[in-house]
Design a protein around this motif. Sequence first.
Motif, PDB file in Angstrom:
ATOM      1  N   ALA A   6       0.899  -0.979   0.832  1.00  0.00           N
ATOM      2  CA  ALA A   6       0.410  -0.344   0.006  1.00  0.00           C
ATOM      3  C   ALA A   6       0.843   1.611   0.304  1.00  0.00           C
ATOM      4  N   SER A   7       2.174   1.392  -0.112  1.00  0.00           N
ATOM      5  CA  SER A   7       3.224   2.477   0.095  1.00  0.00           C
ATOM      6  C   SER A   7       3.254   3.113  -1.366  1.00  0.00           C
ATOM      7  N   GLU A   8       4.187   4.798  -1.092  1.00  0.00           N
ATOM      8  CA  GLU A   8       3.747   5.703  -2.380  1.00  0.00           C
ATOM      9  C   GLU A   8       4.636   4.222  -3.369  1.00  0.00           C
ATOM     10  N   CYS A   9       5.995   3.535  -2.726  1.00  0.00           N
ATOM     11  CA  CYS A   9       6.807   2.610  -3.611  1.00  0.00           C
ATOM     12  C   CYS A   9       6.390   2.373  -4.934  1.00  0.00           C
ATOM     13  N   ILE A  10       5.396   1.533  -4.444  1.00  0.00           N
ATOM     14  CA  ILE A  10       4.630   0.455  -5.446  1.00  0.00           C
ATOM     15  C   ILE A  10       3.721   1.427  -6.019  1.00  0.00           C
ATOM     16  N   GLU A  11       2.132   1.813  -5.756  1.00  0.00           N
ATOM     17  CA  GLU A  11       1.376   2.891  -6.089  1.00  0.00           C
ATOM     18  C   GLU A  11       1.515   4.130  -7.075  1.00  0.00           C
ATOM     19  N   LYS A  12       2.743   4.603  -6.466  1.00  0.00           N
ATOM     20  CA  LYS A  12       2.756   5.296  -7.217  1.00  0.00           C
ATOM     21  C   LYS A  12       4.022   5.510  -8.654  1.00  0.00           C
ATOM     22  N   HIS A  13       5.549   4.834  -8.016  1.00  0.00           N
ATOM     23  CA  HIS A  13       6.188   4.606  -8.358  1.00  0.00           C
ATOM     24  C   HIS A  13       5.784   3.927  -9.265  1.00  0.00           C
ATOM     25  N   GLY A  14       5.532   2.825  -8.692  1.00  0.00           N
ATOM     26  CA  GLY A  14       5.287   1.193  -9.688  1.00  0.00           C
ATOM     27  C   GLY A  14       6.848   0.203  -9.350  1.00  0.00           C
ATOM     28  N   LYS A  15       7.094   0.337  -8.804  1.00  0.00           N
ATOM     29  CA  LYS A  15       8.288  -0.678  -8.142  1.00  0.00           C
ATOM     30  C   LYS A  15       8.346  -1.765  -7.535  1.00  0.00           C
ATOM     31  N   THR A  16       8.845  -3.433  -8.287  1.00  0.00           N
ATOM     32  CA  THR A  16       8.169  -4.437  -7.459  1.00  0.00           C
ATOM     33  C   THR A  16       8.454  -4.453  -6.022  1.00  0.00           C
ATOM     34  N   PHE A  17       8.324  -5.282  -5.735  1.00  0.00           N
ATOM     35  CA  PHE A  17       8.043  -5.441  -4.110  1.00  0.00           C
ATOM     36  C   PHE A  17       9.661  -5.600  -3.314  1.00  0.00           C
ATOM     37  N   THR A  18      10.377  -6.411  -4.178  1.00  0.00           N
ATOM     38  CA  THR A  18      12.104  -6.674  -3.740  1.00  0.00           C
ATOM     39  C   THR A  18      13.194  -4.638  -3.798  1.00  0.00           C
ATOM     40  N   GLU A  19      12.506  -4.778  -5.039  1.00  0.00           N
ATOM     41  CA  GLU A  19      12.743  -3.156  -5.177  1.00  0.00           C
ATOM     42  C   GLU A  19      12.359  -2.311  -4.021  1.00  0.00           C
ATOM     43  N   CYS A  20      11.100  -2.338  -3.256  1.00  0.00           N
ATOM     44  CA  CYS A  20      11.109  -1.453  -2.473  1.00  0.00           C
ATOM     45  C   CYS A  20      11.620  -2.168  -0.757  1.00  0.00           C
ATOM     46  N   LEU A  21      12.012  -2.863  -0.581  1.00  0.00           N
ATOM     47  CA  LEU A  21      12.578  -3.633   0.718  1.00  0.00           C
ATOM     48  C   LEU A  21      14.203  -2.359  -0.024  1.00  0.00           C
ATOM     49  N   GLN A  22      14.166  -2.441  -1.014  1.00  0.00           N
ATOM     50  CA  GLN A  22      16.084  -1.515  -0.535  1.00  0.00           C
ATOM     51  C   GLN A  22      16.322  -1.104  -0.323  1.00  0.00           C
ATOM     52  N   PRO A  23      17.350  -0.384   0.581  1.00  0.00           N
ATOM     53  CA  PRO A  23      17.611   0.629   1.229  1.00  0.00           C
ATOM     54  C   PRO A  23      17.412   2.557   0.648  1.00  0.00           C
ATOM     55  N   GLU A  24      17.791   2.046  -0.396  1.00  0.00           N
ATOM     56  CA  GLU A  24      17.320   3.618  -1.161  1.00  0.00           C
ATOM     57  C   GLU A  24      16.155   4.173  -1.413  1.00  0.00           C
ATOM     58  N   ASN A  25      15.069   2.624  -1.539  1.00  0.00           N
ATOM     59  CA  ASN A  25      13.746   3.297  -1.530  1.00  0.00           C
ATOM     60  C   ASN A  25      12.464   3.212  -0.386  1.00  0.00           C
ATOM     61  N   SER A  26      13.941   3.594   1.164  1.00  0.00           N
ATOM     62  CA  SER A  26      13.333   3.281   2.505  1.00  0.00           C
ATOM     63  C   SER A  26      12.335   4.769   1.954  1.00  0.00           C
ATOM     64  N   ASP A  27      12.762   6.063   2.077  1.00  0.00           N
ATOM     65  CA  ASP A  27      11.463   7.679   1.635  1.00  0.00           C
ATOM     66  C   ASP A  27      10.568   7.014   0.947  1.00  0.00           C
ATOM     67  N   LEU A  28      10.430   5.842   0.629  1.00  0.00           N
ATOM     68  CA  LEU A  28       9.059   6.054  -1.144  1.00  0.00           C
ATOM     69  C   LEU A  28       8.543   4.727   0.127  1.00  0.00           C
ATOM     70  N   VAL A  29       9.002   4.461   1.026  1.00  0.00           N
ATOM     71  CA  VAL A  29       8.276   3.228   1.648  1.00  0.00           C
ATOM     72  C   VAL A  29       7.653   3.204   3.323  1.00  0.00           C
ATOM     73  N   GLY A  30       8.227   4.874   4.011  1.00  0.00           N
ATOM     74  CA  GLY A  30       7.572   4.925   5.070  1.00  0.00           C
ATOM     75  C   GLY A  30       8.237   4.034   6.321  1.00  0.00           C
ATOM     76  N   PHE A  31       8.069   5.005   7.601  1.00  0.00           N
ATOM     77  CA  PHE A  31       8.746   4.882   8.620  1.00  0.00           C
ATOM     78  C   PHE A  31       8.762   3.443   8.747  1.00  0.00           C
ATOM     79  N   GLU A  32       6.430   3.614   9.306  1.00  0.00           N
ATOM     80  CA  GLU A  32       5.580   2.533   9.814  1.00  0.00           C
ATOM     81  C   GLU A  32       5.900   0.977   8.958  1.00  0.00           C
ATOM     82  N   CYS A  33       6.244   1.234   7.460  1.00  0.00           N
ATOM     83  CA  CYS A  33       6.721  -0.323   6.961  1.00  0.00           C
ATOM     84  C   CYS A  33       7.946  -0.309   7.633  1.00  0.00           C
TER      85      CYS A  33
END
Length: 72
Positions: free
Chosen positions: A18-45
């Motif tokens: 449900a994060s911005e990483c997947i919803e708006k940027h269309g990245k894969t789940f694995t890409e969103c787990l990477q440290p460089e995408n931490s600002d797109l995922v959010g603190f709670e995740c």
Amino acid sequence: MSSSCKKLRQEMIDCILASECIEKHGKTFTECLQPENSDLVGFECRQLQRSFFECKREMLDMRYRFRGNKAG
């Protein structure tokens, strides 16, 4: 997998999906787990990801095997 880690795992997956990483940027789940995408995922995740990691690590730690995992 221990039942206490299953709940954390599912919460982490739901949060990242449900994060911005997947919803708006269309990245894969694995890409969103990477440290460089931490600002797109959010603190709670990230907190859920860390809690899941700790839960899995405790499953391998002999000191926690007798006490059991912390309830998630």
